[in-house]
Structure formats: structure tokens, C-alpha cells
Design an enzyme around this catalytic site. Structure first.
Site, PDB file in Angstrom:
ATOM      1  NE  ARG A  79      -3.222   0.120   3.057  1.00 33.36           N
ATOM      2  CZ  ARG A  79      -2.717   0.418   4.267  1.00 33.36           C
ATOM      3  NH1 ARG A  79      -2.151   1.593   4.490  1.00 33.36           N
ATOM      4  NH2 ARG A  79      -2.771  -0.460   5.238  1.00 33.36           N
ATOM      5  CE1 TYR A 113     -13.356  13.208 -16.658  1.00 26.27           C
ATOM      6  CE2 TYR A 113     -12.999  13.207 -14.291  1.00 26.27           C
ATOM      7  CZ  TYR A 113     -13.426  12.572 -15.438  1.00 26.27           C
ATOM      8  OH  TYR A 113     -13.942  11.305 -15.355  1.00 26.27           O
ATOM      9  CG  ASP A 147      -6.147  16.902 -15.069  1.00 24.32           C
ATOM     10  OD1 ASP A 147      -5.488  16.260 -15.912  1.00 24.32           O
ATOM     11  OD2 ASP A 147      -7.229  16.482 -14.590  1.00 24.32           O
ATOM     12  CE  LYS A 161      -9.889   9.241 -18.856  1.00 23.23           C
ATOM     13  NZ  LYS A 161     -10.092  10.540 -18.260  1.00 23.23           N
TER      14      LYS A 161
HETATM   15  C1  LIG Z   1     -10.570  11.004 -17.049  1.00 22.94           C
HETATM   16  C2  LIG Z   1     -10.002  12.223 -16.430  1.00 22.94           C
HETATM   17  C3  LIG Z   1      -9.816  12.306 -15.041  1.00 22.94           C
HETATM   18  C4  LIG Z   1     -10.240  11.185 -14.105  1.00 22.94           C
HETATM   19  O1  LIG Z   1      -9.475  10.043 -14.318  1.00 22.94           O
HETATM   20  P1  LIG Z   1      -9.976   8.539 -14.001  1.00 22.94           P
HETATM   21  O2  LIG Z   1      -8.768   7.743 -14.352  1.00 22.94           O
HETATM   22  O3  LIG Z   1     -11.172   8.291 -14.861  1.00 22.94           O
HETATM   23  O4  LIG Z   1     -10.312   8.493 -12.551  1.00 22.94           O
HETATM   24  C5  LIG Z   1      -9.241  13.453 -14.534  1.00 22.94           C
HETATM   25  N1  LIG Z   1      -8.869  14.461 -15.324  1.00 22.94           N
HETATM   26  C6  LIG Z   1      -9.038  14.429 -16.663  1.00 22.94           C
HETATM   27  C7  LIG Z   1      -8.605  15.580 -17.487  1.00 22.94           C
HETATM   28  C8  LIG Z   1      -9.605  13.306 -17.263  1.00 22.94           C
HETATM   29  O5  LIG Z   1      -9.798  13.272 -18.581  1.00 22.94           O
END
Ligand SMILES: *Cc1c(COP(=O)(O)O)cnc(C)c1O
Length: 380
Positions: free
Chosen positions: A51, A103, A176, A201
Site C-alpha cells: 500500500r 474535468y 491536470d 487516458k
Molecule cells: C478522465 C479524467 C480524469 C479522471 O481520471 P480517471 O482515471 O477516470 O479516474 C481526470 N482528469 C481528466 C482531465 C480526465 O480526462
């Protein structure tokens, strides 16, 4: 391997690490949840329990850390676990400023849980640096949350300019960078303190792993709290996912470059189409973010674009229903192209227009993608 190697090389070879025991080019997956102590009761490389950290996770973390030019990186069980770890590291009473195009999951967390955590937050119009500075509360505003290019309009924020203002007021900057990826921009080099990725992604790129990452510019108090949060909330990435993510990241550069190239061709086609009211893509000279994007992104403008079709919600959904090559699905950054009526995914929480279709461009042959969009839109 010399760290003078280019990022493409570092990614393809996963920093060139070879398993010292076997010579394996691909390191083994360490699934053990616990690690034995030596006869003197000391730990091997400080590892005790998965963890906190495990070798397979550390490998993928070290590669991303290098690509982003950070001081340290940690992986999470999802992108949202990574994003929200930054908010959890703050104290009750702290104030957070948030770009208003982001997001929707981050927005939902803030609306549903920030209050209960004792955090105060306010939004500024994405990219509006004057409004951002006006909203800063001396000694109370601790963090600004940016996303660029930002869901779902791919609005661009000038990272360096925001960092300059934020740091003058002792505000920590988190970016982000899911949609830019380290291929196209490195926020830490532009002054950011923290970089966040939904590794689900582009980093993984194959729509088969849920993962998140944070990278820090320095190992400071905030970072230590983020690490502690992950350890104690238990939002650690699993070993099998870490292995798959590392495999995906080896091809990050070729995938993203191809996605940018395809996206640019589609954006140009869509901009000229009579059934499209507007195309959001920072690569187009007509896009409001284009100038800044040219400065802070290199090698392309990303694989994400959105269109406003000339019609209402029904028309937008009917258009999406005609897709044959594009799959109708949410998410982004995979090798296969997907599109979605974004408002259906986001719900009433956001002010995304009803006629917006979000497109994640994959690595297919561009003619197949162009042909599909053409038959979807030409029908009227
Ligand atoms: C998809 C996404 C998230 C969240 O990510 P998960 O892996 O689905 O939890 C956060 N920020 C952006 C820009 C995203 O496209």
C-alpha cells in the site's frame, strides 16, 4: 543509461532498466503485497507493504517522473484518486481556486465533498489571470487547480503566467495535464508545483487500465502529505495495472504524435463543414487558445477536439448515432477513436452546450475517420 537520452528513448526503453537478476528486458511484475526484512531487521529499499510502495509501481513512477522533469512521482488507483489527493493534502479552512472549465469528476468531488472537508473554493473563468489574482485571499488561498487543454472545450491556460502570479502570493499550482501528456508540454518546466494525470487516458493509451499519477516539482511538505494520504486512504495502483501502464507508456510518443496529426486533419475538415457551428481545437488558428498553445505545447496540439453541431440536443445525439468507425463511448486517449454527446456524460452539473460532441482521435487511418465524419454530417 545516460540521462542525456531524449524522452522518446527514455519512454521506449522504460529508462533502460534491465532486471539485474535475470537480464530480462521487461522487468517482472511484483505481485507480493509484503516484503521480507533482512536478518538485521532492516527493510530492502525501505519496502514493507505494497500500500505504501512496490517495485512495479516504482518503475512506472520513475519513468513518468523523468518525462515530466519532476523530483518525484506516485501512482494511484485512478485519475480521480490522484486529483483528489491534492485536495485531501490541504487543511480545513484552506481556500482553493479552480479554473471553471475542468474535468467534470473533479467538479463533482468539489461540490459534494470539499465543504465536508472544510475546504473553501471559488471558480475563475478559465485563463482569466486578473480574475484569478483578484480572488486570491492572502494566507488562505493555498492551491490553484488548472487543466490545459481543458475538458471539454480544450481551452488553454498559460501555465507560466499563472505560476508567476500564484507564486507571488504563495499559492501552490496544480496542473491536470492528462490531455497534453509530457509529449506536448511539461508543466513543471513552466513553473507548476504539481502535475496530475489520469493515466487511464493517453499514458496507458489502450482503454484497458484505470490509473492516476501525480508528479511533484519538489519533495516539500505538501508532497509528503500527498504521499501520506495515498498510504492511509489506500488509493494505491495495483501491480498488474502498473505493469500494463508501463507497457502502454513505452509507445506514448508515437501514439500521441499520430493522434495530434489525425486530430489536426479532422479539425480542419470540420471547421469547413456547413453542419458544424464551431470546432474547439487549440491547433486551429481561429481558436482563442492558439497563441498560448503554440508557446507552451510542442509537437502538436493534442488528440482531443469538440464540435458544436448546427442543431439541438436531439440532432447532436442523432449525429453521434450515425458513427460507424468512431465508437460511441466516453473516455479518451485510446488508440481507437471515440466520440460522445458530452452533456449526457456530464449531467446537469456543467454548462457544456447540448449540441457539443466530444471527439477523442485515435491512430486509425485518417481517411477512415474523415469518411465517417463526412457521412455522419452530410446527411443533414
Ligand atoms: C478522465 C479524467 C480524469 C479522471 O481520471 P480517471 O482515471 O477516470 O479516474 C481526470 N482528469 C481528466 C482531465 C480526465 O480526462
Amino acid at each position: 543509461m545516460s540521462d542525456k537520452n531524449k524522452p522518446e528513448t527514455l519512454a521506449a526503453q522504460a529508462l533502460g532498466q534491465i532486471d539485474p537478476e535475470t537480464g530480462a528486458l521487461v522487468p517482472p511484475i511484483h505481485v507480493s503485497t509484503t516484503f521480507a526484512r533482512l536478518p538485521d531487521y532492516s527493510l530492502v529499499d525501505g519496502r514493507s507493504y505494497i500500500r505504501d510502495h512496490g517495485p512495479t509501481q516504482e518503475q512506472v513512477e520513475s519513468v513518468l517522473c523523468e518525462l515530466e522533469g519532476g523530483a518525484d512521482a506516485i501512482s494511484f488507483s485512478s485519475g480521480l484518486a490522484a486529483c483528489t489527493a491534492a485536495f485531501h493534502a490541504l487543511n480545513a479552512g484552506d481556500h482553493v481556486l479552480v479554473s471553471d472549465t475542468i474535468y467534470h469528476g473533479v467538479l463533482s468531488w468539489l461540490k459534494q465533498f470539499a465543504g465536508a472537508r472544510g475546504l473553501e473554493y471559488a471558480f475563475f473563468a478559465t485563463g482569466n489571470i486578473e480574475q484569478f489574482e483578484d480572488l486570491i485571499r492572502p494566507n488562505q488561498t493555498k492551491l490553484v487547480w488548472l487543466e490545459t487543454p481543458a475538458n471539454p472545450t480544450w481551452a488553454i491556460t498559460d501555465i507560466a503566467a499563472f505560476c508567476e502570479v500564484a507564486h507571488r502570493h504563495d499559492v501552490y499550482v496544480a496542473v491536470d495535464s492528462t490531455c497534453a501528456t509530457p509529449v506536448l508540454s511539461q508543466p513543471i518546466k513552466l513553473g507548476a508545483d504539481l502535475v496530475c494525470h489520469s493515466a487511464t487516458k493517453y499514458l496507458n493509451g489502450h482503454s484497458d487500465v484505470l490509473a492516476g499519477m501525480l508528479v511533484t516539482a519538489k519533495k516539500d511538505v505538501m508532497w509528503e502529505r500527498i504521499r501520506q494520504h495515498r498510504l492511509l486512504a489506500g488509493s494505491t495502483l495495483g501491480s498488474l495495472e502498473a505493469f500494463l501502464l508501463m507497457r502502454g507508456m513505452r509507445t506514448l510518443f508515437v501514439r500521441v504524435h499520430k493522434q495530434c496529426e489525425n486530430a489536426m486533419a479532422l479539425a480542419q475538415f470540420l471547421e469547413a463543414h456547413h453542419a458544424v457551428e464551431k470546432v474547439h481545437y487549440p491547433g486551429l488558428a481561429s481558436d482563442p487558445g492558439h497563441q498560448v498553445a503554440c508557446r507552451q505545447m510542442s509537437g502538436g496540439f493534442g488528440g482531443m477536439l469538440s464540435i458544436l453541431v448546427s442543431g439541438d440536443r436531439q440532432y447532436a445525439i442523432a449525429t453521434a448515432c450515425k458513427a460507424k468507425v468512431f465508437k460511441r463511448a466516453t473516455s479518451l486517449g485510446g488508440v481507437e477513436s471515440v466520440l460522445e454527446h458530452r452533456k449526457t456524460s456530464e449531467g446537469d452539473l456543467t454548462n457544456t452546450p447540448e449540441n457539443l460532441i466530444r471527439i477523442s482521435v485515435g491512430i486509425e487511418h485518417v481517411d477512415d475517420l474523415l469518411g465517417d465524419l463526412k457521412q455522419m454530417l452530410d446527411g443533414g
